[in-house]
Design a protein around this motif. Structure first.
Motif, PDB file in Angstrom:
ATOM      1  N   VAL A 283       0.849  -1.194   0.000  1.00 46.86           N
ATOM      2  CA  VAL A 283       0.000   0.000   0.000  1.00 46.86           C
ATOM      3  C   VAL A 283       0.883   1.242   0.000  1.00 46.86           C
ATOM      4  CG1 VAL A 283      -1.811   1.236   1.234  1.00 46.86           C
ATOM      5  CG2 VAL A 283      -1.767  -1.251   1.280  1.00 46.86           C
TER       6      VAL A 283
ATOM      7  N   MET B 264      -3.457  -4.728  -4.450  1.00 48.47           N
ATOM      8  CA  MET B 264      -2.760  -3.986  -3.393  1.00 48.47           C
ATOM      9  C   MET B 264      -3.176  -4.502  -2.018  1.00 48.47           C
ATOM     10  SD  MET B 264      -2.820   0.113  -2.729  1.00 48.47           S
ATOM     11  CE  MET B 264      -4.575   0.296  -2.917  1.00 48.47           C
ATOM     12  N   ALA B 265      -2.208  -4.715  -1.161  1.00 44.70           N
ATOM     13  CA  ALA B 265      -2.501  -5.128   0.226  1.00 44.70           C
ATOM     14  C   ALA B 265      -1.276  -4.824   1.067  1.00 44.70           C
ATOM     15  CB  ALA B 265      -2.848  -6.609   0.286  1.00 44.70           C
ATOM     16  N   SER B 266      -1.427  -4.957   2.385  1.00 44.19           N
ATOM     17  CA  SER B 266      -0.258  -4.773   3.244  1.00 44.19           C
ATOM     18  C   SER B 266       0.578  -6.057   3.245  1.00 44.19           C
ATOM     19  CB  SER B 266      -0.684  -4.366   4.649  1.00 44.19           C
ATOM     20  OG  SER B 266      -1.663  -5.237   5.125  1.00 44.19           O
TER      21      SER B 266
ATOM     22  N   PRO C 242      -0.998  -9.893   4.270  1.00 47.89           N
ATOM     23  CA  PRO C 242      -1.901 -10.449   3.267  1.00 47.89           C
ATOM     24  C   PRO C 242      -1.216 -10.714   1.923  1.00 47.89           C
ATOM     25  CG  PRO C 242      -3.001  -8.711   4.452  1.00 47.89           C
ATOM     26  CD  PRO C 242      -1.580  -8.713   4.930  1.00 47.89           C
TER      27      PRO C 242
END
Lengths: 369, 575
Positions: free
Chosen positions: A64, A89-91, A94
C-alpha cells in the motif's frame, strides 16, 4: 433498411478500429521501446521486449502506497505501451499469504510480487517461489537492499523522529533540531505527550526497537518508557493521524517518509528528522517462478532498477531513494530541514526476525503491552 | 370445532411421516447440506487443518502438530486477551439487547408518534462500519484533542471529560453499532405477537410492566437469546474497534492478536487459525442452548391460523417526551459521530481546530477515479446479490431445521452458525486456502466474493428468518401440506408472506454486512472485483482517515437511500 445496415455496421466498424488501432500503435511503439532498453538497460536480451509485448500484460502485487501507482504505471507504459499493468494492493502480511497460497495451488496470480520482509523473501526464494533471474542492471542496487538473482529493493521506508510543530515550544523545537543520533531520542522533553508504534506492527516498527536493544541495551527501552510515557499505537498510520491532530506531540521513531510525510503533504503541522545511522527497510520486488507473463515481469523489474525506474518509484510512492541513481523530486525532499541519513545501519534481517519473540516479551515487560 | 382441529392436527402430523414427504425432505436436507458444506464447512475445515498443521496447506514438508493449539490454549499468554474478548462480547451483547428490545417495543407496541419514521432512523448507526464509528468517536472523545474534550476545556474543565481509549469506550462504540442490529432482529418477532395474550393479562389485572415481564419477554425469549448470542459473537470477533481504541490503554483481545499475526511480518496464519477456534466453542454452546430452548417451538408461536391485531400500549405522560428521548439517543449515537465524519471528510488532516484553511474537497476528488467507480458498482452488485441469495437460503435452512423431521437437520443449524464465531480475518484465510483452487476460472472474480459472503453471513439470515418463523404456527404449513401443496408452493404461498418482515430485516442486515465486509475481502479481491470496503480500508493506509471518512459518508448515503427504497417496497407489498 439503410438505417438497419447502418446500425449493424457501426459496431463492426468500431470493432475493426479497436482491433487494428492498438496493433498499429504497438508496432510504432516497439522500436521506441527497444531503443529505450538499448540505451538504458544494455545487456537485456534482444528479444525480451518483443516477448514481453507478446505477454501483453503484467500482474503486479504491491504494497500500500500513498498514491495508486498511477504515475508509476503511466511512466512504464509510456515507454512500453504494449504492456498493460494490472494490480492487487494489500499490506505485507496479506500479500505474503495471498501470493504463497496462489502459487502453491497452481494459480497464476502475481507476475511481480512486492513485500517489505527480506527474511520472508529469502525463505520463498529458497523454496523456489521466486524466479532465479539476474537483470543486467543488478549492480545499480546496493548489496544491502537486494538478494541478487531473486529480489531487489526499489525504495526505502526510512525511520525518523517526528513532531507536531504547533504543539512544541521554541525551546523544545531547538532541542528537536539538535538531535543527531538515536541514543538521544529518549531524552526528549515530551513526557506523557509522546506516541510510539507497537513492536509487533511489522518490520519498520521492529527495526528501531531492535537497533536500540542491540546497540544500547534494554535500558534504552526503559528510558523511552520512563522519560516519555508514550501512548502505543497499532500502526504508523493511526499514529501519524493522531500526531497531526496534536493528540501526541512527539514520535521518537516512525516511518517518516511514508506515513508522516503523507500528513505533511496534506499540510499538517508536522516535521521529522532522520538520526544517524539511517534505519530503513526496503520495499522489494521479485518475479514469481510461476509467472503467467514472465517476460513482461522481467522487463518491469529491469525497468524498475534503471535510474528512470528508481526515480519513478521514489517520486510516485514517497519512498526514499536507495541509491544515488534515483532523482529525488519529492516535495518534502526540497525543504531546507530535510536531510536523508548519510549511512544506513546494516541490519541483519534474519537475526532481527529471530529476536522478535524475545522482543515481544521484553516489550510487554517494559511498556506493559 | 375442537375435535375438528385435533383431527386436522393428527392428519397433518401423519402427513409429515408420509414416506414421499419424508423422502423429499431428506433430499432437501442433503442438497442443503452439500451447499452449506461448500459455503461454510470447507473453509472452516481448512482452518482446522491449518490449526493442526505445521505449515500452510500445500507447503511441502508440513506435518501434524498440536503446537499451534498448545501455544493458544496451554499457555497463560492468551488468558487475559480471551477474558477481555468475552467481557467485551458479554457487555455489548447485553447492552445492545436491552437497548434494542426497548426501542423495538417503543416502535411496535406503543402509541409512539411517527413510529414508522423512528423505525427508519433508529437503524442508521448500522450503516457505518465499526471501524468508521471508532474513527468518528476518536475525533469526538480522544483525550485532550477530541471535540468533546476541547469544548470541555474551553468551558473551564480540567483534564479530559471523555476518553474513548478505554474498555468503556470500546463497549460504548460497539454497542452504538450493534444495538440497532438487536432492534432490527427483534422488530419482526415483537410485531408478530398478537394483542390477545396481552389483553387477557390486562383483563386478569396485570399492569403494563407486569404484562411485559410475564408475557411479552418470555414469548420473545428465543429471539432475545438468539440476538444476544449473535451480538455477543459479533462484538467478540470484532478486531477494528478494540485494536484501534484498545492499544493505547494496553487492552488486548483475541481478534487484535490475530490481526498482528496476519497483517504484519512475520505472518503466522496457522497460529491465527488456532486462535480463530477460541470463540467457536462458546458460540456452539450458545447454539446448543438456543436449540434446547426452541425445541418446544409451539411455546413461542404468536401467529396462528387466525388473524390478529397488535396492541398499542398508551405511553401516557411519556408520549410527548418519547420522541425527544429518541432524538437525544440518536444525536449521541449517530448525529454527533456522523457530523464528525462529515466535517472530517472535508478536512486536510485530523485537527481539533476549526478553520476555513483546513477545509478541502480533495478527499472527495479521490473518489472519481476508475477504481472507485468500479468498487461502487461491485459493492452494489455483491450487496444486492449476496443479500438476496443468502436470505432465501437462510429461510430454506431455517424452514428445514424447524419444520421438518429429517435426521441431520440440526447439523445444518450448527454448520451455518460456525462462521460467526470465527474472526473475519481468519475466516478470510480459510476461504483463501479453500477457494484458491475453484474451477472454471472463478478465482479472482466477483463469484468468489459472492460465495465467501454467503458463507460468512448465512448465519444471520438463518437467525433472523428463524426468529420470525418460530412465531408462525406450524398448523398453517401443515394445513397446506394436507391439502396437497408442495414445499415450493408452501414456502411461496404461506411462509414467504408471513415472514416477509423478517426477510426484509435479514436482507437489509446482509446488504449492510456485505457493504462493510473488509477483513476477508482483502485476501480474496482482485483488481476486477475490488469493493468499496477495500478502497476505504486501503485509503486509510494510503492517505489517512480523511479520505476514508469521505468514502464512508458516500457509502452511508447509498445505504440509506437503498434501505429506504427497500423499506418502501416492503411497505408496498404489505408485509
Amino acid at each position: 433498411m439503410k438505417a438497419t445496415w447502418a446500425w449493424m455496421a457501426a459496431p463492426l466498424a468500431a470493432l475493426l478500429v479497436a482491433a487494428t488501432g492498438p496493433a498499429v500503435q504497438a508496432a510504432g511503439g516497439l522500436d521506441a521501446s527497444k531503443q529505450w532498453v538499448a540505451e538504458n538497460v544494455p545487456g537485456l536480451p534482444a528479444g525480451l521486449v518483443e516477448a514481453a509485448c507478446k505477454d501483453g500484460k503484467l500482474m503486479l502485487y504491491h504494497l500500500v502506497f500513498r498514491g495508486k501507482l498511477a504515475d508509476l504505471i503511466a511512466s512504464f507504459t509510456k515507454t512500453f505501451p504494449c504492456i498493460k499493468i494490472d494490480t492487487y494492493m494489500a499490506s505485507g502480511g496479506p500479500l505474503q499469504t495471498r501470493f504463497t497460497s496462489e502459487w502453491r495451488a497452481g494459480q497464476a496470480g502475481a507476475d511481480v510480487w512486492m513485500n517489505s520482509s527480506p527474511p520472508f523473501a529469502d525463505k520463498i526464494s529458497k523454496e523456489g517461489l521466486l524466479l532465479n533471474w539476474t537483470p543486467p542492471n543488478d549492480a545499480l542496487v546496493p548489496a544491502h537492499w537486494k538478494r541478487s538473482g531473486y529480489w531487489y529493493g526499489i525504495g526505502l521506508a526510512t525511520l525518523g523522529f517526528a513532531w507536531n510543530t504547533k504543539e512544541v515550544t521554541p525551546a523544545e523545537q531547538k532541542w528537536l533540531e539538535s538531535v543527531k543520533t538515536w541514543d538521544q531520542i529518549a531524552k526528549a522533553p515530551f513526557k506523557g505527550r509522546s506516541c510510539m508504534v507497537h513492536v509487533r506492527a511489522g518490520g519498520s516498527a521492529q527495526l528501531p526497537y531492535y537497533y536500540l536493544l542491540t546497540t544500547y541495551g534494554i535500558q534504552s527501552w526503559k528510558d523511552l518508557k520512563e522519560n516519555l510515557e508514550p501512548s502505543i499505537f497499532s500502526g504508523a498510520g493511526p499514529l501519524a493521524d493522531r500526531l497531526a491532530a496534536g493528540e501526541c506531540v512527539y514520535a521518537p521513531h516512525v516511518t517518516a517518509d511514508t506515513a508522516v510525510a503523507t500528513r505533511w503533504l496534506q499540510k499538517a503541522p508536522i516535521r521529522w528528522t532522520f538520526p544517524e545511522p539511517g534505519l530503513a527497510i526496503s520495499y522489494l520486488m521479485g518475479i514469481s517462478s510461476k509467472a503467467a507473463h514472465p517476460d513482461a515481469a522481467k522487463l518491469f523489474v529491469a525497468w524498475s532498477l534503471s535510474p528512470h525506474g528508481q526515480s519513478a518509484w521514489v517520486n510516485s510512492t514517497g519512498l526514499a531513494p536507495m541509491s544515488k541513481q534515483a532523482t529525488d523530486r519529492r516535495k518534502y525532499a526540497k525543504e531546507s530541514w530535510y536531510r536523508l541519513p548519510g549511512d544506513y545501519y546494516p541490519t541483519d534481517w534474519d537475526k532481527m526476525e529471530k529476536a522478535l519473540k524475545g522482543m515481544n516479551t521484553q516489550f510487554k515487560d517494559v511498556f506493559g503491552q | 370445532m375442537e375435535l375438528a382441529r385435533e383431527g386436522f392436527a393428527v392428519r397433518a402430523r401423519s402427513a409429515l411421516f408420509d414416506p414421499a414427504v419424508r423422502r423429499s425432505h431428506r433430499l432437501l436436507v442433503l442438497a442443503l447440506m452439500a451447499l452449506v458444506t461448500m459455503l461454510v464447512l470447507v473453509p472452516v475445515g481448512f482452518l482446522f487443518f491449518g490449526a493442526l498443521w505445521s505449515e500452510a496447506p500445500r507447503v511441502p514438508g508440513g506435518h501434524l502438530t498440536a503446537g499451534n493449539l498448545a501455544t493458544i490454549y496451554a499457555t497463560s499468554t492468551f488468558v487475559v486477551p480471551l477474558l477481555t474478548t468475552l467481557a467485551i462480547g458479554a457487555w455489548v451483547g447485553a447492552l445492545s439487547v436491552v437497548v434494542g428490545t426497548l426501542l423495538a417495543w417503543l416502535v411496535t407496541r406503543t402509541d409512539l408518534p411517527r413510529a414508522g419514521l423512528w423505525e427508519n432512523l433508529l437503524v442508521i448507526p448500522v450503516y457505518l462500519s465499526p471501524l468508521m464509528l471508532a474513527l468518528a468517536f476518536t475525533a469526538m472523545a480522544a483525550p485532550r484533542v477530541g471535540f468533546i474534550n476541547v469544548v470541555w476545556q474551553q468551558l473551564g474543565g480540567a483534564g479530559s471529560l471523555a476518553n474513548v481509549y478505554s474498555f468503556a469506550g470500546i463497549v460504548f462504540v460497539l454497542t452504538v453499532h450493534y444495538a440497532p442490529f438487536a432492534f432490527l432482529y427483534l422488530l419482526g418477532p415483537m410485531r408478530a405477537i398478537g394483542a390477545d395474550v396481552e389483553e387477557a393479562a390486562t383483563v386478569l389485572g396485570s399492569g403494563s410492566f407486569e404484562t411485559i415481564r410475564r408475557i411479552l419477554l418470555p414469548m420473545l425469549a428465543p429471539a432475545i437469546f438468539a440476538t444476544a448470542l449473535m451480538i455477543f459473537t459479533l462484538a467478540a470477533e470484532n478486531f477494528a474497534v478494540p485494536t484501534l481504541l484498545g492499544r493505547q490503554s494496553g487492552i488486548r483481545t483475541i481478534p487484535s492478536e490475530i490481526y498482528f499475526w496476519l497483517v504484519y511480518e512475520p505472518v503466522n496464519p496457522n497460529l491465527a487459525a488456532s486462535a480463530g477456534t477460541m470463540l467457536l466453542v462458546v458460540t456452539l454452546s450458545g447454539i446448543f442452548v438456543y436449540r434446547r430452548m426452541t425445541r418446544v417451538a409451539s411455546r413461542y408461536v404468536t401467529v396462528g391460523g387466525k388473524p390478529h391485531s397488535t396492541r398499542s400500549v398508551k405511553l401516557g405522560w411519556f408520549r410527548p417526551l418519547a420522541p425527544w428521548t429518541l432524538a437525544l439517543y440518536l444525536l449521541a449515537t449517530i448525529g454527533l459521530p456522523l457530523a464528525a465524519l462529515l466535517y472530517g471528510s472535508f478536512l486536510r488532516y485530523i485537527s481539533p481546530r476549526l478553520s476555513w484553511s483546513l477545509l478541502t474537497l480533495a478527499n472527495y476528488r479521490q473518489m472519481l477515479d476508475a477504481d472507485s467507480l468500479l468498487a461502487f458498482r461491485n459493492s452494489l452488485v455483491l450487496g444486492i446479490g449476496a443479500a438476496t441469495l443468502t436470505t432465501l437460503l437462510g429461510l430454506i435452512v431455517t424452514y428445514t431445521v424447524h419444520r421438518t423431521r429429517v435426521s441431520g437437520r440440526g447439523l445444518l443449524d450448527y454448520i451455518s452458525a460456525m462462521p460467526i464465531a470465527i474472526p473475519g480475518m481468519v475466516l478470510g484465510v480459510g476461504m483463501l486456502w479453500a477457494y484458491v483452487n475453484l474451477p472454471f476460472g472463478i478465482w479472482g472474480t466477483l463469484w468468489v466474493l459472492l460465495i465467501a459472503y454467503m458463507g460468512r453471513f448465512l448465519v444471520h439470515a438463518v437467525r433472523v428468518t428463524g426468529n420470525s418463523l418460530l412465531q408462525i404456527s406450524a398448523e398453517l404449513d401443515e394445513a397446506a401440506q394436507v391439502l396437497g401443496a408442495g414445499m415450493v408452493r408452501r414456502l411461496g404461498g404461506i411462509i414467504f408472506p408471513l415472514v416477509g418482515r423478517g426477510m426484509l430485516s435479514s436482507w437489509i442486515l446482509l446488504f449492510i454486512f456485505v457493504l462493510n465486509e473488509v477483513t476477508a475481502t482483502v485476501l480474496l479481491y482482485s483488481s476486477r472485483s475490488i469493493t468499496l470496503s477495500v478502497v476505504v480500508w486501503n485509503s486509510l493506509d494510503m492517505y489517512g482517515a480523511m479520505v476514508a471518512f469521505a468514502y464512508s459518508i458516500i457509502q452511508t448515503a447509498i445505504t440509506f437511500v437503498l434501505v429506504y427504497f427497500v423499506f418502501r417496497l416492503g411497505g408496498r407489498v404489505a408485509w
